[in-house]
Design a protein around this motif. Structure first.
Motif, short mmCIF file in Angstrom:
data_model
loop_
_atom_site.label_atom_id
_atom_site.label_comp_id
_atom_site.label_asym_id
_atom_site.label_seq_id
_atom_site.Cartn_x
_atom_site.Cartn_y
_atom_site.Cartn_z
N ASN A 122 0.81 -1.21 0.00
CA ASN A 122 0.00 0.00 0.00
C ASN A 122 0.85 1.27 0.00
OD1 ASN A 122 -3.00 -0.27 -0.06
ND2 ASN A 122 -2.58 -1.78 1.54
N TYR A 267 3.73 2.35 5.88
CA TYR A 267 2.41 1.72 5.67
C TYR A 267 2.66 0.23 5.51
CZ TYR A 267 -2.48 1.52 4.01
OH TYR A 267 -3.82 1.27 3.85
N GLN A 268 2.41 -0.53 6.57
CA GLN A 268 2.71 -1.96 6.58
C GLN A 268 1.91 -2.62 7.69
OE1 GLN A 268 4.43 -3.87 9.02
NE2 GLN A 268 4.75 -5.72 7.82
N GLY A 269 1.77 -3.93 7.61
CA GLY A 269 1.13 -4.64 8.70
C GLY A 269 0.44 -5.92 8.28
N CYS A 270 -0.07 -5.98 7.04
CA CYS A 270 -0.84 -7.15 6.62
C CYS A 270 -0.08 -8.44 6.84
CB CYS A 270 -1.21 -7.02 5.13
SG CYS A 270 -2.20 -5.58 4.75
N GLU A 307 -2.56 3.00 9.88
CA GLU A 307 -3.37 1.88 10.37
C GLU A 307 -3.80 0.98 9.21
OE1 GLU A 307 -7.16 2.55 12.93
OE2 GLU A 307 -7.83 2.32 10.86
N LEU A 308 -3.81 -0.32 9.45
CA LEU A 308 -4.32 -1.26 8.45
C LEU A 308 -5.76 -0.91 8.08
CD1 LEU A 308 -3.20 -4.84 9.52
CD2 LEU A 308 -2.47 -3.56 7.52
N PHE A 322 -7.14 -8.84 12.08
CA PHE A 322 -6.82 -7.50 11.58
C PHE A 322 -7.10 -6.46 12.65
CE2 PHE A 322 -5.82 -9.07 7.53
CZ PHE A 322 -5.43 -8.03 6.69
N ARG A 326 -4.45 -3.83 14.31
CA ARG A 326 -4.66 -2.37 14.37
C ARG A 326 -4.52 -1.85 15.80
NH1 ARG A 326 -9.48 -3.86 11.52
NH2 ARG A 326 -9.02 -3.92 9.29
N GLN A 329 -0.99 -1.51 16.61
CA GLN A 329 -0.37 -0.42 15.86
C GLN A 329 -0.52 0.90 16.62
OE1 GLN A 329 -2.44 -0.95 12.00
NE2 GLN A 329 -0.41 -1.09 11.06
#
Length: 487
Positions: A122, A267-270, A307-308, A322, A326, A329
């Motif tokens: 993203n 922008y990361q997290g998935c 945030e995701l 998910f 968040r 995060q």
């Protein structure tokens, strides 16, 4: 015959000597990130580096002040200098580098604000989008008048490596119809808003790899301390490429580390969903190491996260992984020094529930910019922090809960047609709440449901894909939360 032999031998030796001389002269090189079109961070000691013959004496002269800084190439041929940069502006400057029998002139240098943008897809997603994944209203910005002196980007190619790399195959490009389609959309919108407010050039080092885990951006020596990370070559090669540890750090971050910047956007997290119990520690280690790479001992370089966005996790499960990611995060953003996290819960459409790349990138970039403008550039009237639920209790009416928020001093944006808000009683069964009043005494969101006579718990945006539409008066979305009544 003898004289001819001597002549040919001398000629050959002369040719070899000239060739060696030319090779020696050709040794002087600039790193790709320190070449034409670069943007240097204003009012700092900016790092510039390259390579030359071992032991070569290097001098670097900057056009804006005529000052010369000298260095000496190390045994492996690397050299680095720090140059004093002036206040930002749109004037074009040059840098002259001499040494090793050669001269290099770096042209079209701008002085402005420089940020590094990293993470996974993203952040990597270009303005022209991914397959079946558009960026909303991209054509408007691709067709905008050229802004080559306002926004420039150094886009590091998405690569992996087992070994540390010193160079990235990229060049600085200014924003125009040819380059904007391939620029990170989030980073472009971030730079665009900063440029509009600061009226100085903005440079972005775009350094993102789709699907990357935190561990993909963390150096091997740190990962060796993690008991669950198998760093054997056999195991690494069994993983899908974007889950491979430390390899994006080696190939992408290492070549640009130390280039003087104002801060990081992320922008990361998935790819760390399901590992929320490790998230804060591993983000702390990664951020701390990155700051060390920039010589930032005091954590003065800001690190702003995204945030995701809502997404229907697959395979679906009863556990909202998910939502749990968040939650940590935002916890990390509060616990780690000089960090922040913007909310994206309101930036998806219902048809995007299976699309990990929602189209609304402009708001993402701008919300990151609001945070930087408020916290780092003195625009304190620009709201940047989303409301967060901090307290829940029953009012005098036993069928009603009050939820208090931060950053809600001027009230809420709607009382009716609320989406994403739910309340549960002691049985733990949640019911949607579509109408809730934000009171002035108490200053709290007053929540009730005809189906819940004994309300005990409230949640908002809580789920893998559970978008909401609550905002404060300043327009910033409420942070997803779950909270129980304290009495």
């Amino acid at each position: 015959m003898y004289s001819e032999f001597v002549y040919m031998k001398r000629a050959a030796m002369l040719f070899v000597g000239l060739l060696l001389c030319s090779f020696a002269h050709a040794e002087l090189k600039m790193s790709n990130i320190c070449t034409d079109g670069m943007v240097l961070q204003q009012k700092t000691m900016a790092s510039i580096w390259g390579t030359a013959s071992p032991g070569a004496h290097i001098s670097v002269t900057t056009s804006w002040n005529g000052a010369t800084v000298r260095s000496k190439a190390s045994s492996d041929g690397r050299w680095i200098v720090k140059v004093s940069t002036p206040e930002a502006g749109y004037g074009h400057h040059s840098i002259t580098v001499e040494g090793d029998g050669a001269t290099i002139k770096v042209n079209d240098v701008l002085i402005g604000e420089v940020w590094l943008a990293s993470g996974q897809s993203n952040m990597q997603m270009p303005m022209c989008g991914f397959y079946n994944c558009p960026v909303e209203n991209a054509a408007e910005y691709i067709c905008a008048p050229p802004a080559v002196n306002k926004i420039r980007m150094f886009s590091v190619p998405a690569k992996l490596s087992y070994e540390l790399q010193d160079e990235a195959d990229a060049q600085w490009k200014g924003a125009d119809s040819e380059s904007v389609p391939w620029m990170s959309a989030v980073a472009y919108f971030y730079a665009r808003k900063l440029n509009q407010m600061l009226d100085v050039p903005v440079g972005i080092i775009s350094c993102a790899y789709g699907g990357a885990r935190i561990e993909t951006w963390t150096p091997k020596e740190i990962l060796e301390t993690y008991p669950d990370e198998d760093l054997s070559r056999e195991h690494i090669e069994s993983l899908i490429h974007y889950h491979r540890p430390y390899m994006a750090y080696n190939a992408m971050l290492h070549p640009v580390k130390g280039y003087s910047i104002k801060g990081f956007i992320w922008y990361q997290g998935c790819s760390n969903v399901g590992k929320h119990d490790q998230f804060i520690e591993r983000m702390s280690n990664m951020i701390g190491h990155w700051r060390e790479c920039w010589g930032d001992k005091d954590a003065s370089l800001p690190f702003y996260m995204v945030e995701l966005a809502p997404y229907r996790n697959k395979p679906q499960s009863a556990t909202p992984y998910f939502a749990l990611l968040r939650e940590v995060q935002h916890k990390a953003a509060k616990e780690l020094p000089n960090c922040g996290c913007i909310v994206t819960n309101d930036l998806v459409e219902s048809y995007e529930q299976d699309n990990i790349h929602p189209a609304r990138k402009k708001e993402v970039g701008e919300r990151l910019a609001y945070m930087a403008l408020h916290r780092n550039y003195g625009f304190h009237k620009i709201a940047c922090d989303s409301p967060e639920a901090v307290r829940c209790y029953r009012t005098a009416n036993s069928c009603e809960l009050a939820v208090e928020f931060t950053h809600m001093d001027n009230g809420i944006s709607r009382w009716m047609e609320i989406e994403g808000l739910e309340v549960a009683g002691s049985d733990g069964v949640f019911y949607p709440v579509t109408c809730a009043f934000y009171g002035s005494e108490p200053k709290a969101l007053l929540i009730r449901s005809e189906f819940v006579p004994d309300p005990c718990e409230v949640r908002y945006g809580w789920g893998d894909f559970r978008p909401g539409n609550l905002r404060n008066v300043e327009g910033l979305p409420v942070t997803p939360f779950r909270i129980r009544s304290g009495n």
